[in-house]
Write a protein that holds these residues in place. Sequence first.
Motif, PDB file in Angstrom:
ATOM      1  N   GLY A 165       2.862   5.518   1.389  1.00  0.00           N
ATOM      2  CA  GLY A 165       1.894   5.036   2.364  1.00  0.00           C
ATOM      3  C   GLY A 165       1.609   3.552   2.293  1.00  0.00           C
ATOM      4  N   GLU A 166       1.089   3.029   3.392  1.00  0.00           N
ATOM      5  CA  GLU A 166       0.605   1.645   3.461  1.00  0.00           C
ATOM      6  C   GLU A 166      -0.911   1.713   3.239  1.00  0.00           C
ATOM      7  N   PRO A 167      -1.380   1.294   2.046  1.00  0.00           N
ATOM      8  CA  PRO A 167      -2.799   1.474   1.718  1.00  0.00           C
ATOM      9  C   PRO A 167      -3.744   0.859   2.752  1.00  0.00           C
ATOM     10  N   LEU A 168      -3.379  -0.303   3.290  1.00  0.00           N
ATOM     11  CA  LEU A 168      -4.326  -0.962   4.207  1.00  0.00           C
ATOM     12  C   LEU A 168      -4.343  -0.307   5.585  1.00  0.00           C
ATOM     13  N   ASN A 169      -3.416   0.618   5.848  1.00  0.00           N
ATOM     14  CA  ASN A 169      -3.519   1.429   7.075  1.00  0.00           C
ATOM     15  C   ASN A 169      -4.459   2.614   6.876  1.00  0.00           C
ATOM     16  N   ASN A 170      -4.961   2.767   5.656  1.00  0.00           N
ATOM     17  CA  ASN A 170      -5.970   3.799   5.360  1.00  0.00           C
ATOM     18  C   ASN A 170      -7.115   3.105   4.640  1.00  0.00           C
ATOM     19  N   TYR A 171      -7.580   2.031   5.263  1.00  0.00           N
ATOM     20  CA  TYR A 171      -8.445   1.047   4.604  1.00  0.00           C
ATOM     21  C   TYR A 171      -9.713   1.651   3.981  1.00  0.00           C
ATOM     22  N   ASP A 172     -10.488   2.378   4.800  1.00  0.00           N
ATOM     23  CA  ASP A 172     -11.799   2.839   4.311  1.00  0.00           C
ATOM     24  C   ASP A 172     -11.654   3.770   3.105  1.00  0.00           C
ATOM     25  N   SER A 173     -10.691   4.690   3.189  1.00  0.00           N
ATOM     26  CA  SER A 173     -10.510   5.634   2.071  1.00  0.00           C
ATOM     27  C   SER A 173     -10.011   4.909   0.823  1.00  0.00           C
ATOM     28  N   VAL A 174      -9.126   3.939   1.014  1.00  0.00           N
ATOM     29  CA  VAL A 174      -8.587   3.217  -0.148  1.00  0.00           C
ATOM     30  C   VAL A 174      -9.686   2.384  -0.818  1.00  0.00           C
ATOM     31  N   VAL A 175     -10.497   1.711  -0.017  1.00  0.00           N
ATOM     32  CA  VAL A 175     -11.573   0.904  -0.608  1.00  0.00           C
ATOM     33  C   VAL A 175     -12.586   1.827  -1.313  1.00  0.00           C
ATOM     34  N   LYS A 176     -12.882   2.968  -0.682  1.00  0.00           N
ATOM     35  CA  LYS A 176     -13.806   3.923  -1.324  1.00  0.00           C
ATOM     36  C   LYS A 176     -13.193   4.466  -2.627  1.00  0.00           C
TER      37      LYS A 176
END
Length: 352
Positions: A165-176
């Motif tokens: 996956g591209e982490p920044l395409n799942n921004y909110d979950s990755v930051v959380k």
Amino acid sequence: MALMTEQTDLFGMNLSELEAEILKLGLSKFRAKQIFNWIYLKSSNNFEEMTDLPQKNLSLLQEKFKIGSLSLIERQVSSDGTRKYLFALEDGNLVESVLMSFEDGKRLTACISSQIGCAVKCPFCSTGTLGFKKNLRAEEILEQVHLIQNIEKERISNIVFMGQGEPLNNYDSVVKATQGLRELIGIGARHITISTSGVIPKIDKLAKEKIQLTLALSLHDPDDEDRDVLVPINKKWKINELMSSMKNYVKSTNRRVTIEYVLLKGMNDSNKKAESLGKLVSDLHCNINLIPYNQSCSDTVFLRPDDKRVLEFSEVVKRFSKGKTVTIRQEKGHDIKAACGQLESSYRKSLH
Ligand code: SF4
């Protein structure tokens, strides 16, 4: 017929959320603290091993709660000690994580996934060939780390978001999830790396959060025309804009960034490319990490350059980047399909 009540998942809750759940059952608040410690300090996901809880509360806790939603499908161990895991989500989707040991085991790094599949579709990547399926929830990202610790009975020291996956395409979950890593599991921001293919608006957003993590950019080619092919997101966000965004990230966070460059024989491994790469990043506060392509079990046409070419490439980059640190990634898990997406795709094939 007795109705099954849905269990509440305690995994990912902070202490006050956990206390609220425990109080609802009429148990003492103190029990929440005990459960919290078992989950996050001892990586437990089983009430039965929480030996300081009263036996009489056990069946009530088991009936009302569960701890996590992932299950282990497969674990492989490489001859170099690298371990790879295939986990199933509740909906049956599969996700991969890798555990690597460095400095004789002093540093244990987990490479975790943030999505099922990936929309960026880099042609040399097994995950990219799957296409995008779905984003993981923050808890599902965090649970990969929790389960690895549970399985191995070891504490992980470093996290890299370099799995599927591209982490920044799942921004909110990755930051959380990074918040959970820091506040629940106890891994400091400086031990967390997020690797992106170059989602500029999200790099800029992350810069404003000022979390002290490391940002790595998967550059893989210094020229737009060739990067358009190798990292197709480049068609949308070009290299010059990307460099400005990375410089802005450094300025906002005061953190050195990493430039990742996968070396593909005959494609991006010439001295001319090395010179362009060196010049491109010479004014960026960064380290450069060269990754000779992991060719071991890929179906693609890409090849790994020989060691002599890799060394020469790294020397040229050093020369033209004003002496930046250039490292060549030690290959890990060569014999267990440790590049992202490889275990999942081979597991799928074994089912057909
Ligand atoms: S290399 Fe990373 S960004 Fe590219 S397709 Fe694979 S997972 Fe996605």
